[in-house]
Design an enzyme around this catalytic site. Structure first.
Site, PDB file in Angstrom:
ATOM      1  N   ASP A  59       0.775  -0.985   0.238  1.00 42.63           N
ATOM      2  CA  ASP A  59      -0.242   0.113  -0.034  1.00 42.63           C
ATOM      3  C   ASP A  59       0.848   1.363   0.044  1.00 42.63           C
ATOM      4  O   ASP A  59       1.501   1.526   1.113  1.00 42.63           O
ATOM      5  CB  ASP A  59      -1.066   0.016   1.159  1.00 42.63           C
ATOM      6  CG  ASP A  59      -1.870   1.265   1.402  1.00 42.63           C
ATOM      7  OD1 ASP A  59      -1.676   2.093   0.585  1.00 42.63           O
ATOM      8  OD2 ASP A  59      -2.597   1.266   2.224  1.00 42.63           O
TER       9      ASP A  59
ATOM     10  N   SER B 286       1.537  12.514 -16.577  1.00 43.24           N
ATOM     11  CA  SER B 286       0.559  12.555 -17.575  1.00 43.24           C
ATOM     12  C   SER B 286       0.362  13.828 -18.173  1.00 43.24           C
ATOM     13  O   SER B 286       1.107  14.881 -17.948  1.00 43.24           O
ATOM     14  CB  SER B 286      -0.706  12.545 -16.607  1.00 43.24           C
ATOM     15  OG  SER B 286      -2.082  12.784 -17.389  1.00 43.24           O
TER      16      SER B 286
ATOM     17  N   TYR C  80      -6.839  15.461 -10.188  1.00 43.90           N
ATOM     18  CA  TYR C  80      -5.661  14.681 -10.877  1.00 43.90           C
ATOM     19  C   TYR C  80      -4.712  15.396 -11.495  1.00 43.90           C
ATOM     20  O   TYR C  80      -3.453  15.146 -11.402  1.00 43.90           O
ATOM     21  CB  TYR C  80      -6.699  13.739 -12.069  1.00 43.90           C
ATOM     22  CG  TYR C  80      -5.492  12.818 -12.630  1.00 43.90           C
ATOM     23  CD1 TYR C  80      -5.346  11.552 -12.014  1.00 43.90           C
ATOM     24  CD2 TYR C  80      -5.362  12.936 -13.982  1.00 43.90           C
ATOM     25  CE1 TYR C  80      -4.484  10.933 -12.548  1.00 43.90           C
ATOM     26  CE2 TYR C  80      -4.557  12.110 -14.622  1.00 43.90           C
ATOM     27  CZ  TYR C  80      -4.057  11.115 -14.112  1.00 43.90           C
ATOM     28  OH  TYR C  80      -3.322  10.149 -14.703  1.00 43.90           O
TER      29      TYR C  80
ATOM     30  N   THR D  59      -4.520   9.721 -22.701  1.00 42.10           N
ATOM     31  CA  THR D  59      -5.807   9.126 -22.407  1.00 42.10           C
ATOM     32  C   THR D  59      -5.449   7.550 -22.823  1.00 42.10           C
ATOM     33  O   THR D  59      -5.355   7.214 -24.012  1.00 42.10           O
ATOM     34  CB  THR D  59      -7.076   9.337 -22.810  1.00 42.10           C
ATOM     35  OG1 THR D  59      -7.186  10.759 -22.612  1.00 42.10           O
ATOM     36  CG2 THR D  59      -8.170   8.424 -22.320  1.00 42.10           C
TER      37      THR D  59
END
Length: 251
Positions: A53, A132, A145, A177
């Site tokens: 985690d 991203s 985000y 994407t």
């Protein structure tokens, strides 16, 4: 291809999507690869897998120690674990802002921190962070985000500057994407999934979603010895989404 022959790699979020494609590609190129994931139950040979985690420092350190014990060292770290979020700056609660930053940014910090001692001992040390296009292009309904990925972009540059003299290269990939399970879930939840997919495809100049394999290939390049002169770089894998402004009609 065997440019990673003899190298060892650790991939977070490696049980599915971009992470799984990257782990499998690095293995095909000769690396011994361990995967860290919240649910590594689907991961099999030639990969090894450990539950971790990334929001829990003790969990990360234990999983990294176990993985490095199996691998015998570390040459490549792929910081890929992350989650998404939708909405404007008004849409998400403080708790969600803290949680997404905890996963997307601090998760990379915790993993890198645990791996740095082993990376310093490598002659081919490389870190690749999954960033991203949202870090560099304003996208609607992606405030939270985008903020986390902007932080990842800045973190990548700072890490590259901090560790270049230790022989550790740090880069990131900026996908557009990508056709992953997460995007699939978003589409399934849309009022009109077909129309939503068409809209996502249309905003990329290539007219289609990026594949996980295409992002994995970029990560593998940045991770491997053939990119030994590359550090502090963000490699766009976005179908031209960030830089191109093609005409949509004809005269």
């Amino acid at each position: 291809m065997s440019e990673c022959e003899g190298l060892t790699a650790l991939v977070t979020g490696g049980a599915s999507g971009i992470g799984r494609a990257t782990a499998e590609l690095l293995a095909r190129r000769g690396a011994r690869v361990a995967v860290l994931d919240l649910d590594p139950s689907t991961v099999g040979e030639p990969l090894t897998a450990h539950r971790a985690d990334v929001t829990d420092d003790a969990s990360v350190r234990a999983a990294v120690a176990a993985a490095l014990g199996e691998l015998g060292g570390l040459d490549i770290l792929v910081n890929n674990a992350g989650i998404g979020a939708r909405g404007t700056v008004e849409s998400n609660s403080d708790a969600e802002w803290h949680h997404v930053f905890d996963v997307n940014v601090l998760g990379m910090v915790r993993t890198a921190r645990a791996c740095l001692p082993a990376l310093r001992a490598s002659a081919h040390a490389a870190v690749v962070n999954t960033c991203s296009v949202a870090a560099t292009a304003g996208l609607p309904q992606r405030a939270l985000y985008s903020a986390t990925k902007g932080a990842v972009h800045a973190l990548t540059l700072a890490m590259a500057a901090d560790h270049v003299h230790e022989g550790i290269r740090v880069n990131c990939v900026n996908p557009g994407t990508v056709d992953t399970p997460w995007i699939g879930r978003l589409l399934d939840a849309a009022d009109d999934p077909a129309a939503e997919r068409a809209a996502l495809e249309a905003r990329q100049p290539t007219g289609r979603l990026v594949t996980a394999a295409e992002v994995a290939a970029a990560i593998a390049y940045l991770a491997g010895p053939l990119s030994g002169a590359t550090t502090g770089t963000a490699l766009a894998v976005d179908g031209g989404m960030q830089g191109l402004r093609p005409r949509t009609g004809t005269r």
